[in-house]
Design a protein around this motif. Sequence first.
Motif, PDB file in Angstrom:
ATOM      1  N   GLN A  89       0.834  -1.206   0.000  1.00 61.42           N
ATOM      2  CA  GLN A  89       0.000   0.000   0.000  1.00 61.42           C
ATOM      3  C   GLN A  89       0.864   1.249   0.000  1.00 61.42           C
ATOM      4  O   GLN A  89       0.496   2.284  -0.561  1.00 61.42           O
ATOM      5  N   LYS A  90       2.054   1.174   0.622  1.00 60.77           N
ATOM      6  CA  LYS A  90       2.976   2.315   0.634  1.00 60.77           C
ATOM      7  C   LYS A  90       3.431   2.637  -0.787  1.00 60.77           C
ATOM      8  O   LYS A  90       3.639   3.811  -1.138  1.00 60.77           O
ATOM      9  N   TYR A 144       1.645   2.051  -3.520  1.00 64.79           N
ATOM     10  CA  TYR A 144       0.488   2.671  -4.168  1.00 64.79           C
ATOM     11  C   TYR A 144       0.347   4.134  -3.748  1.00 64.79           C
ATOM     12  O   TYR A 144       0.034   5.017  -4.585  1.00 64.79           O
ATOM     13  N   THR A 145       0.564   4.392  -2.470  1.00 64.52           N
ATOM     14  CA  THR A 145       0.419   5.760  -1.973  1.00 64.52           C
ATOM     15  C   THR A 145       1.454   6.683  -2.615  1.00 64.52           C
ATOM     16  O   THR A 145       1.153   7.839  -2.972  1.00 64.52           O
ATOM     17  N   ASP A 202       0.419   7.394  -6.032  1.00 63.22           N
ATOM     18  CA  ASP A 202      -0.961   7.904  -6.126  1.00 63.22           C
ATOM     19  C   ASP A 202      -1.773   6.989  -7.049  1.00 63.22           C
ATOM     20  O   ASP A 202      -2.436   7.432  -7.998  1.00 63.22           O
ATOM     21  N   ASN A 234      -4.619   4.024  -7.635  1.00 61.30           N
ATOM     22  CA  ASN A 234      -5.872   3.506  -7.103  1.00 61.30           C
ATOM     23  C   ASN A 234      -6.030   2.067  -7.604  1.00 61.30           C
ATOM     24  O   ASN A 234      -6.239   1.822  -8.795  1.00 61.30           O
ATOM     25  N   THR A 280       2.094  12.417  -6.697  1.00 58.83           N
ATOM     26  CA  THR A 280       3.158  11.409  -6.485  1.00 58.83           C
ATOM     27  C   THR A 280       4.268  11.993  -5.607  1.00 58.83           C
ATOM     28  O   THR A 280       4.512  13.201  -5.613  1.00 58.83           O
TER      29      THR A 280
END
Length: 452
Positions: free
Chosen positions: A331-332, A334-335, A338, A340, A350
Motif C-alpha cells: 500500500q505504501k 500505491y500511496t 498515487d 488507485n 506522487t
Amino acid sequence: MRNFSSHFRSLLKPLALAGIIAISAVNFSFGQEAAPADSSATASTAPSAGGGPAGDAAAGEALFKSNCGACHAIDKRVLGPALAGINQKQSNEWLHKWIKNSQGLIASGDKDAVAIFEEFNKMAMPAFPQLSDADIDNILAYVEEAGAKKPEAATAAGGATAAAEDTGVSSFMIIGLVAVVLIAFLVIVVLNRVIGTLERLLVTKEAEQNVYVEDEEAEAEEKDRFRVVKQLAKNKKFVFFVVLALLITLGSFGYMDMWNTGVQTGYQPVQPIKFSHQLHAGTNQIDCQYCHSGAWKSKNATIPSLNICMNCHKYVQATDKYNGEISPEIQKIYTALDYNPETQKYGNNTRPIEWVRIHNLPDLAYFNHSQHVSVAGIECQKCHGPIQEMEEVYQYSPLTMKWCINCHKETEVNSKGNAYYDKVIAAHDSIKKGEKVTAAVLGGLECGKCHY
C-alpha cells in the motif's frame, strides 16, 4: 622473665642427675672405707700364680708385642684366639712345638692343631724358628701373668661391694640425701608456681602493650595512606615506565579507533518500506539485475524505480495474508505513486520513496559496478554477502582499501572470451611487435576515464 623460666627449668634435669651421682659417690666412698678391713681376707683367698712356666714375664712382654701382638690379644679374639689361660689348656711342650712350627704340627695330624686350623678357616699361624725355648717360656709367662690380672681386679671389686653393703653409715647418709632431695623438690615446685604466676602477668602486660602499639600503627597508617604512592612518585624509573605504558595503551586504542573510522560493517538502517530480499531474491529467486539494472552496464547499480515494483505488485497484493486487505507495505507503493488499485489509475499527487543508503563509499574512491560484474564476472554476494538470506539488508563487507587490495591480489583474471581483455591483449601484442600504441588504443578516449 621467660628466659629465666626456660633456663631454670632446663636446669632441673642436670640437678636431679647431680643428686643421683652424689648419692652413688657417697656409697662408693663408704665402701672404700670398709674395704681395708677385709683386704687381708681377700689377699688370703686370691689364687696363687705359681705352677706356670718358669720364664721372665717382663722380657716376655717385649717378645709378645714384637712377634705375637699383630694376631693375638690376651682377653679377646683377633686373627687368632684369645691367649688368656692357654697354659692351663695345653702343655708346655705342645706350645713350644706349635709356636716354632705350627704347620708341621698340623701336618703330623695332631688333633688339637688340626681343630685350631679348621676353626680359623684353615689359616695356619706363621712359624717362629728363631725363638729359643727360653724366649717362648718368657712369652708364656707374660701371657699367664696378664691373664691373671683381670680376675684379681674383679675379686677385689666384689669384696669392696660386700664391705659397702655391710656398713651401717651409708644407709644413714642415703636417708639424709633423700631428705635433702625431697626438700629441694618441694622448693622447686613452689618456685615453679611462682614463676608461672609471673609469666601470666608478663603475658598480660605484653598483650596490653601490643594492642597499644597496634592502635598507634593503625592511626599512623590512616594519617599517611598515600605514603607508598608518594614514595613511588619520587622514583623516576617507575614514573617513566608508568608513563610509557600509558602512552602505548592509549596509542593502541587510538590506532584501533582511527582504523575503524568510517567502517560501517553490520550497518542496518530502517527503511521506509520493509522490502525483504529473502522473499524476492531467495524464495522467488528474482535476479539481482532485474531490479538493479545499472550494475552490469554503469558505474552505479542504481536504486530500482517504483515502476519496476509495479510490474509485479500491480497484481500481487498479498491479500491472502491480511484478511482480504492489501499488504501495508505494498500500500505504501500505491500511496507514493498515487495509484488507485480499484480503478487501476494513477493520480498526480506522487512523491518519491526516501530509501536510506547502506553501502556508501567516500568521494575519493572510484568504484565501477560494470567493471566488476560484466568484465570480471563477480557475483553480487562477493561484496554484499548472502543477500538472498537477508530479511533486511545490512552492510556485510568492510569496504576498506585493505579489503579491496586483498581481493585484487587474490582474484585471478580470466581473459578468454572476454571482449574487454581482447583489446588489452591486442595492444600488448602490438607492443611486442614494436608497433605504435597510443592512449586512445588503450581506451583513453572514454569519457569515464576523466569525468566520473
